[in-house]
Design a protein around this motif. Structure first.
Motif, mmCIF file in Angstrom:
data_model
loop_
_atom_site.group_PDB
_atom_site.id
_atom_site.type_symbol
_atom_site.label_atom_id
_atom_site.label_comp_id
_atom_site.label_asym_id
_atom_site.label_seq_id
_atom_site.Cartn_x
_atom_site.Cartn_y
_atom_site.Cartn_z
ATOM 1 N N ARG A 19 58.753 49.462 57.114
ATOM 2 C CA ARG A 19 58.198 48.274 56.609
ATOM 3 C C ARG A 19 59.225 47.367 56.121
ATOM 4 N NH1 ARG A 19 55.002 51.331 52.799
ATOM 5 N NH2 ARG A 19 53.728 51.943 54.532
ATOM 6 N N LEU A 20 58.949 45.977 56.281
ATOM 7 C CA LEU A 20 59.749 45.003 55.526
ATOM 8 C C LEU A 20 59.737 45.096 54.415
ATOM 9 C CD1 LEU A 20 59.221 41.638 57.434
ATOM 10 C CD2 LEU A 20 61.358 42.887 57.050
ATOM 11 N N GLN A 146 68.904 45.698 58.290
ATOM 12 C CA GLN A 146 67.739 45.919 58.259
ATOM 13 C C GLN A 146 67.013 46.971 59.352
ATOM 14 O OE1 GLN A 146 64.990 43.141 56.815
ATOM 15 N NE2 GLN A 146 63.574 44.817 55.921
ATOM 16 N N ALA A 147 67.518 46.129 60.493
ATOM 17 C CA ALA A 147 66.849 46.642 61.747
ATOM 18 C C ALA A 147 67.950 48.047 62.075
ATOM 19 C CB ALA A 147 67.273 45.774 63.136
ATOM 20 N N GLY A 148 68.703 48.249 61.616
ATOM 21 C CA GLY A 148 69.571 49.330 61.722
ATOM 22 C C GLY A 148 68.995 50.348 60.889
ATOM 23 N N ARG A 149 68.590 50.170 59.795
ATOM 24 C CA ARG A 149 67.894 51.276 58.921
ATOM 25 C C ARG A 149 66.584 51.604 59.837
ATOM 26 N NH1 ARG A 149 70.476 48.273 55.182
ATOM 27 N NH2 ARG A 149 69.002 46.539 54.646
ATOM 28 N N LEU A 150 65.807 50.768 60.407
ATOM 29 C CA LEU A 150 64.707 51.285 61.098
ATOM 30 C C LEU A 150 65.198 52.170 62.373
ATOM 31 C CD1 LEU A 150 61.786 51.082 61.846
ATOM 32 C CD2 LEU A 150 62.092 49.087 62.677
ATOM 33 N N LEU A 151 66.183 51.518 62.877
ATOM 34 C CA LEU A 151 66.731 52.478 64.095
ATOM 35 C C LEU A 151 66.997 53.691 63.583
ATOM 36 C CD1 LEU A 151 67.663 52.634 67.130
ATOM 37 C CD2 LEU A 151 69.785 51.658 66.596
ATOM 38 N N ASP A 152 67.724 54.108 62.685
ATOM 39 C CA ASP A 152 68.086 55.284 62.005
ATOM 40 C C ASP A 152 66.888 56.116 61.833
ATOM 41 O OD1 ASP A 152 70.865 54.843 62.040
ATOM 42 O OD2 ASP A 152 71.050 54.300 59.954
ATOM 43 N N LEU A 249 59.842 45.194 62.783
ATOM 44 C CA LEU A 249 59.896 44.771 61.286
ATOM 45 C C LEU A 249 58.991 43.744 61.280
ATOM 46 C CD1 LEU A 249 63.834 45.019 60.487
ATOM 47 C CD2 LEU A 249 61.708 46.630 59.674
ATOM 48 N N ARG A 250 58.950 43.002 62.447
ATOM 49 C CA ARG A 250 58.012 41.826 62.166
ATOM 50 C C ARG A 250 56.695 41.970 62.654
ATOM 51 N NH1 ARG A 250 62.489 39.566 64.826
ATOM 52 N NH2 ARG A 250 61.064 39.425 66.844
ATOM 53 N N ASN A 251 56.436 43.129 63.587
ATOM 54 C CA ASN A 251 55.395 43.382 64.184
ATOM 55 C C ASN A 251 54.918 44.785 64.170
ATOM 56 O OD1 ASN A 251 54.598 40.898 66.013
ATOM 57 N ND2 ASN A 251 56.854 41.213 65.914
ATOM 58 N N GLN A 252 54.324 45.052 62.872
ATOM 59 C CA GLN A 252 54.340 46.581 62.254
ATOM 60 C C GLN A 252 53.388 47.431 63.257
ATOM 61 O OE1 GLN A 252 55.465 47.875 58.680
ATOM 62 N NE2 GLN A 252 56.402 45.988 58.072
ATOM 63 N N PRO A 253 52.016 46.614 63.648
ATOM 64 C CA PRO A 253 51.325 47.705 64.346
ATOM 65 C C PRO A 253 51.905 48.135 65.764
ATOM 66 C CG PRO A 253 50.276 45.594 63.659
ATOM 67 C CD PRO A 253 51.520 45.353 63.200
ATOM 68 N N ASP A 254 52.793 47.483 66.125
ATOM 69 C CA ASP A 254 53.397 48.059 67.432
ATOM 70 C C ASP A 254 54.259 49.324 67.203
ATOM 71 O OD1 ASP A 254 52.175 46.572 69.099
ATOM 72 O OD2 ASP A 254 53.807 44.955 69.258
ATOM 73 N N LYS A 255 54.568 49.515 66.036
ATOM 74 C CA LYS A 255 55.366 50.793 65.811
ATOM 75 C C LYS A 255 54.924 51.994 66.253
ATOM 76 C CE LYS A 255 53.849 51.387 60.947
ATOM 77 N NZ LYS A 255 54.038 51.087 59.447
#
Ligand code: URA
Length: 276
Positions: A19-20, A146-152, A249-255
């Motif tokens: 989540r952003l 931030q993208a890296g934290r999501l990748l982790d 991060l910009r398109n959360q439904p695609d997670k």
């Protein structure tokens, strides 16, 4: 079923992390539960070897004639392309030194430092992103923002951890100004470095994060939505694709789709290990 999927994502640490910051919590996703991983179509034949690509020279503009010409700052020399053949015998240290000193395309002109890659140099898993952002440019390590934290978090969702059986690299090693998408000539000029990294790591599976990474690896146009759930090949190495963490991060439904892709990658890796 949706509740069960959400519970799994939460348990994996995905729901709150994907989540952003500062963005209002999105309403519960009413998408169907993650589909079972889709069977891959037959693997493609190895891609043709890429021809060496000349980097684009900086644009030089004609100066208007003036009575007393001002002293101009020195014009940057035209970028030098690192010939791919040059890298063929390099070990890690020499390769990283070459990356750090590279002037193979215009991206070298505004970087703080090149970002070679990080992780286990004998990893089974190789994740390839697009290119460093501001924090990566500052720190010299891929995916630390931030993208890296999501990748982790994505890695953790399939039981992986940065540095443990995982190597993380980018398609281009220098930050594109303003985080723009790397140009085709920049991807091509940098590709020999990724190729040598892959030769040294010999991963079992490559996960391409986003379109530029997929296109650099597969040497073809790729649309992530169409390529998901399929197994491509880089030489003998299977490649699967998913969305880039910054896109998620910009398109959360695609997670939820990325979650399916990670499950597919994990299933593919299990099959590869069983085969071995
Ligand atoms: N995005 C990328 O593609 N790579 C990084 O290293 C950071 C953000």
């Amino acid at each position: 079923m949706t509740r069960r999927r959400d519970a799994i994502l939460r348990e994996m640490g995905l729901a709150p992390l994907w989540r952003l910051r500062g963005v209002a919590e999105e309403p519960a996703v009413e998408a169907p539960p993650p589909a079972l991983p889709i069977e891959a179509p037959p693997a493609r034949p190895p891609e043709a070897v890429r021809p060496p690509v000349a980097a684009s020279a900086p644009v030089r503009r004609a100066l208007p004639a003036v009575a007393e010409a001002p002293v101009l700052p020195a014009v940057a020399p035209p970028p030098r392309v690192a010939p791919a053949a040059d890298l063929a015998n390099l070990g890690w240290d020499a390769l990283e030194a070459r990356i750090l000193g590279c002037e193979g395309c215009v991206l070298c002109q505004r970087r703080k430092q090149a970002v070679p890659g990080v992780g286990d140099r004998q990893a089974d898993w190789l994740f390839v992103g697009e290119g460093p952002g501001a924090e990566e440019d500052e720190r010299g390590e891929p995916f630390v923002g931030q993208a890296g934290r999501l990748l982790d978090a994505m890695l953790a969702a399939i039981g992986l951890q940065r540095g443990h059986d995982v190597y993380i690299a980018n398609a281009v090693k220098c930050r594109p100004p303003n985080n723009r998408t790397p140009e085709a000539d920049e991807l091509a000029a940098c590709f020999p470095y990724l190729r040598r990294q892959i030769e040294l790591i010999q991963p079992r599976l490559i996960v391409a994060l986003g379109r530029p990474a997929a296109q650099a690896l597969l040497n073809q146009e790729v649309k992530i939505s169409a390529a998901r759930g399929k197994t491509f090949r880089y030489g003998d190495i299977p490649v699967v694709v998913t969305y880039h963490p910054a896109y998620l991060l910009r398109n959360q439904p695609d997670k939820a789709k990325a979650w399916e892709d990670l499950c597919f990658a994990r299933k593919t890796m299990r099959a590869l290990r069983d085969e071995a």
